[in-house]
Scaffold this motif. Structure first.
Motif, PDB file in Angstrom:
ATOM      1  N   VAL A  10       0.839  -1.206   0.000  1.00  0.00           N
ATOM      2  CA  VAL A  10       0.000   0.000   0.000  1.00  0.00           C
ATOM      3  C   VAL A  10       0.875   1.258   0.000  1.00  0.00           C
ATOM      4  CG1 VAL A  10      -1.972   1.170   1.067  1.00  0.00           C
ATOM      5  CG2 VAL A  10      -1.771  -1.307   1.241  1.00  0.00           C
ATOM      6  N   GLN A  11       2.088   1.158   0.569  1.00  0.00           N
ATOM      7  CA  GLN A  11       3.052   2.273   0.467  1.00  0.00           C
ATOM      8  C   GLN A  11       3.285   2.635  -0.990  1.00  0.00           C
ATOM      9  OE1 GLN A  11       6.965   1.822   2.053  1.00  0.00           O
ATOM     10  NE2 GLN A  11       6.320   0.798   3.940  1.00  0.00           N
ATOM     11  N   ILE A  12       3.556   1.597  -1.783  1.00  0.00           N
ATOM     12  CA  ILE A  12       3.889   1.812  -3.193  1.00  0.00           C
ATOM     13  C   ILE A  12       2.696   2.412  -3.931  1.00  0.00           C
ATOM     14  CG2 ILE A  12       4.648   0.690  -5.332  1.00  0.00           C
ATOM     15  CD1 ILE A  12       6.743   0.656  -3.093  1.00  0.00           C
ATOM     16  N   ARG A  13       1.524   1.799  -3.711  1.00  0.00           N
ATOM     17  CA  ARG A  13       0.327   2.309  -4.396  1.00  0.00           C
ATOM     18  C   ARG A  13       0.059   3.761  -4.027  1.00  0.00           C
ATOM     19  NH1 ARG A  13      -3.101  -1.208  -6.783  1.00  0.00           N
ATOM     20  NH2 ARG A  13      -2.447  -3.390  -6.744  1.00  0.00           N
TER      21      ARG A  13
ATOM     22  N   PRO B 216       4.244  15.869   0.102  1.00  0.00           N
ATOM     23  CA  PRO B 216       4.411  15.014   1.284  1.00  0.00           C
ATOM     24  C   PRO B 216       3.314  13.947   1.400  1.00  0.00           C
ATOM     25  CG  PRO B 216       3.486  17.140   1.907  1.00  0.00           C
ATOM     26  CD  PRO B 216       3.809  17.239   0.447  1.00  0.00           C
ATOM     27  N   VAL B 217       3.708  12.792   1.970  1.00  0.00           N
ATOM     28  CA  VAL B 217       2.793  11.670   2.175  1.00  0.00           C
ATOM     29  C   VAL B 217       2.757  11.353   3.667  1.00  0.00           C
ATOM     30  CG1 VAL B 217       2.459   9.195   1.783  1.00  0.00           C
ATOM     31  CG2 VAL B 217       3.391  10.615  -0.051  1.00  0.00           C
ATOM     32  N   TYR B 218       1.559  11.247   4.203  1.00  0.00           N
ATOM     33  CA  TYR B 218       1.407  10.754   5.585  1.00  0.00           C
ATOM     34  C   TYR B 218       0.204   9.824   5.599  1.00  0.00           C
ATOM     35  CZ  TYR B 218       4.786  14.281   7.098  1.00  0.00           C
ATOM     36  OH  TYR B 218       5.933  15.019   7.259  1.00  0.00           O
ATOM     37  N   VAL B 219       0.433   8.522   5.595  1.00  0.00           N
ATOM     38  CA  VAL B 219      -0.692   7.575   5.559  1.00  0.00           C
ATOM     39  C   VAL B 219      -0.515   6.435   6.569  1.00  0.00           C
ATOM     40  CG1 VAL B 219      -1.459   7.894   3.152  1.00  0.00           C
ATOM     41  CG2 VAL B 219       0.388   6.285   3.649  1.00  0.00           C
ATOM     42  N   VAL B 220      -1.648   5.916   7.036  1.00  0.00           N
ATOM     43  CA  VAL B 220      -1.674   4.637   7.747  1.00  0.00           C
ATOM     44  C   VAL B 220      -2.555   3.700   6.945  1.00  0.00           C
ATOM     45  CG1 VAL B 220      -1.141   4.877  10.198  1.00  0.00           C
ATOM     46  CG2 VAL B 220      -3.348   5.703   9.312  1.00  0.00           C
ATOM     47  N   CYS B 221      -2.167   2.434   6.904  1.00  0.00           N
ATOM     48  CA  CYS B 221      -2.849   1.472   6.037  1.00  0.00           C
ATOM     49  C   CYS B 221      -3.152   0.200   6.815  1.00  0.00           C
ATOM     50  CB  CYS B 221      -1.974   1.123   4.835  1.00  0.00           C
ATOM     51  SG  CYS B 221      -0.946   2.485   4.245  1.00  0.00           S
TER      52      CYS B 221
ATOM     53  N   GLY C  48      11.964   9.500   3.983  1.00  0.00           N
ATOM     54  CA  GLY C  48      10.724   9.025   4.574  1.00  0.00           C
ATOM     55  C   GLY C  48      10.993   7.970   5.623  1.00  0.00           C
ATOM     56  N   PHE C  49      10.018   7.777   6.473  1.00  0.00           N
ATOM     57  CA  PHE C  49      10.105   6.616   7.365  1.00  0.00           C
ATOM     58  C   PHE C  49       8.848   5.786   7.213  1.00  0.00           C
ATOM     59  CE2 PHE C  49       8.469   9.978  10.274  1.00  0.00           C
ATOM     60  CZ  PHE C  49       7.330   9.364  10.770  1.00  0.00           C
ATOM     61  N   ALA C  50       8.986   4.506   7.526  1.00  0.00           N
ATOM     62  CA  ALA C  50       7.858   3.588   7.370  1.00  0.00           C
ATOM     63  C   ALA C  50       7.860   2.631   8.546  1.00  0.00           C
ATOM     64  CB  ALA C  50       7.979   2.810   6.064  1.00  0.00           C
ATOM     65  N   PHE C  51       6.712   2.057   8.815  1.00  0.00           N
ATOM     66  CA  PHE C  51       6.634   1.067   9.894  1.00  0.00           C
ATOM     67  C   PHE C  51       5.497   0.115   9.605  1.00  0.00           C
ATOM     68  CE2 PHE C  51       2.976   3.287  11.580  1.00  0.00           C
ATOM     69  CZ  PHE C  51       3.241   4.624  11.286  1.00  0.00           C
ATOM     70  N   GLY C  52       5.612  -1.080  10.185  1.00  0.00           N
ATOM     71  CA  GLY C  52       4.558  -2.067  10.014  1.00  0.00           C
ATOM     72  C   GLY C  52       4.376  -2.799  11.327  1.00  0.00           C
ATOM     73  N   MET C  53       3.115  -2.819  11.792  1.00  0.00           N
ATOM     74  CA  MET C  53       2.887  -3.486  13.088  1.00  0.00           C
ATOM     75  C   MET C  53       1.759  -4.496  12.988  1.00  0.00           C
ATOM     76  SD  MET C  53       1.185  -0.334  15.158  1.00  0.00           S
ATOM     77  CE  MET C  53       1.675   1.020  14.105  1.00  0.00           C
ATOM     78  N   GLY C  54       1.710  -5.382  13.991  1.00  0.00           N
ATOM     79  CA  GLY C  54       0.697  -6.434  14.004  1.00  0.00           C
ATOM     80  C   GLY C  54      -0.301  -6.197  15.130  1.00  0.00           C
ATOM     81  N   PRO C  55      -1.448  -5.631  14.817  1.00  0.00           N
ATOM     82  CA  PRO C  55      -2.428  -5.330  15.870  1.00  0.00           C
ATOM     83  C   PRO C  55      -2.940  -6.574  16.598  1.00  0.00           C
ATOM     84  CG  PRO C  55      -3.360  -4.899  13.679  1.00  0.00           C
ATOM     85  CD  PRO C  55      -1.890  -5.158  13.495  1.00  0.00           C
ATOM     86  N   ASP C  56      -2.901  -7.743  15.938  1.00  0.00           N
ATOM     87  CA  ASP C  56      -3.354  -8.965  16.622  1.00  0.00           C
ATOM     88  C   ASP C  56      -2.393  -9.301  17.770  1.00  0.00           C
ATOM     89  OD1 ASP C  56      -5.161  -9.072  14.433  1.00  0.00           O
ATOM     90  OD2 ASP C  56      -3.687 -10.220  13.280  1.00  0.00           O
TER      91      ASP C  56
END
Ligand code: DAH
Length: 349
Positions: free
Chosen positions: A183-186, A194-199, A315-323
């Protein structure tokens, strides 16, 4: 029979019929009974109708009296019918309204209340936090192309990093996305910085044990702007951790490796349960820290791939597991419980 007596008979009979009809009308209790009376006294084969038809056979001097009498009787019966019909239909309407009436003050039938899935609670909190900072929510497809899931993220065909992901392959060139990073790429391909998104979204890997399920949730985050550095990443994620796990928690970064970030880090949160002090803590098992997410500075190769100027933007990016985060927060030992749809489990939240 002489004409005189015939006319007298007819007139007498009309009078009898008139009286009979009026009393039938008066005693009709329903519109149905009233209609029967109408047919009986004024219908096509009613006696009064027959009498009217035979008037032309009477002597001319009788025609007038019998005709007048039968017209008067007919008119009177019609008026009585109309009056009675008004009264009966009003009464029937009243009755229908009364029997169909709803008492809106009666208490309703209680409807069982649902509750939010524990993962969704975490997702909502995390997304709320980032929306509060001005991030936008972005989503992408769960059936993803190989290009967005891997190649554009700096994982070229044949690269060993692909095998780490236990991918579900679909038709030629398609996969079930193994992470929300595509989704970052899309997002970057669809807009300028500037881009600021959560997916937030579902992701899939061929894995099943107490801490892995073939489907699980992830929340991706991406910020691209001028002058972003690792300290922005750390500050942002520390604020998020405090919001989700409590004001007192601390965070630490450990070096790590992801193909699409450089440098890459993992972020740990001090155990919100024991604060790092209890060697027998059920949540952190004495480690004092909980692994929370992977992150890093977006690799310039990824920025270039989407046509961003990597000299100007970082840019910075992160990915987390809510479960996983929900397991920690609610002390749930087996991730598989999350996706079995067992109401006895879900009702506890
Ligand atoms: N996509 C990674 C995974 O599924 C998680 C991740 C790590 C996402 C680092 C990122 C990142 O955006 O920067 O394991």
């Amino acid at each position: 029979m002489c004409y005189h007596s015939r006319s007298m008979t007819a007139a007498g009979r009309i009078e009898e019929l008139r009286a009979e009809a009026l009393s039938a009308v008066a005693s009709a209790d329903t519109t149905g009974e009233l209609e029967s009376a109408r047919v009986k006294y004024l219908g096509r084969s009613a006696e009064l109708t027959e009498i009217k038809k035979s008037i032309r056979d009477l002597a001319p001097e009788d025609r007038k009296t019998v005709g007048a009498a039968s017209n008067r009787a007919t008119k009177e019966i019609e008026d009585a019918l109309a009056g009675r019909l008004d009264r009966l239909s009003a009464a029937e309407r009243e009755e229908r309204l009364r029997s169909e009436a709803l008492d809106v003050t009666l208490p309703g039938t209680p409807y069982p209340r649902g509750s939010l899935h524990p993962s969704l609670r975490i997702i909502d909190e995390v997304v709320d936090f980032f929306v509060g900072l001005g991030y936008r929510v972005a989503e992408g497809p769960e059936v993803e192309t190989d290009y967005y899931n891997f190649t554009a993220l700096n994982i070229p065909p044949g690269h060993p990093a692909r095998t780490m992901q236990d991918t579900f392959f679909l038709d030629e060139g398609l996969v079930l996305r193994t992470h929300t990073s595509p989704v970052q790429i899309r997002t970057m391909l669809s807009q300028e910085p500037p881009v600021y998104v959560v997916c937030p979204g579902r992701t899939y890997r061929r894995d099943s044990d107490p801490t892995h399920t073939p489907m699980f949730n992830q929340i991706e985050g991406l910020a691209v702007d001028e002058g972003l550095s690792l300290s922005h990443l750390k500050g942002t994620l520390a604020a998020m951790a405090r919001q989700v796990f409590g004001e007192g928690v601390k965070v630490r970064l450990r070096p790590s490796y992801f193909q699409f970030t450089e440098p890459s880090v993992e972020l740990d949160v001090s155990c919100f349960n024991c604060g790092g002090a209890d060697p027998n803590c059920k949540v952190c098992r004495g480690a004092g820290w909980l692994e929370m997410l992977g992150a890093g500075m977006v690799d310039p190769a990824v920025l270039e791939e989407v046509g961003y100027d990597s000299e100007r933007y970082t840019g910075f990016a992160f990915g987390m597991g809510p479960d996983r985060m929900a397991m920690a927060r609610y002390g749930i030992p087996d991730l598989r419980l999350f996706f079995e749809g067992d109401l006895r489990f879900l009702r506890q939240f």
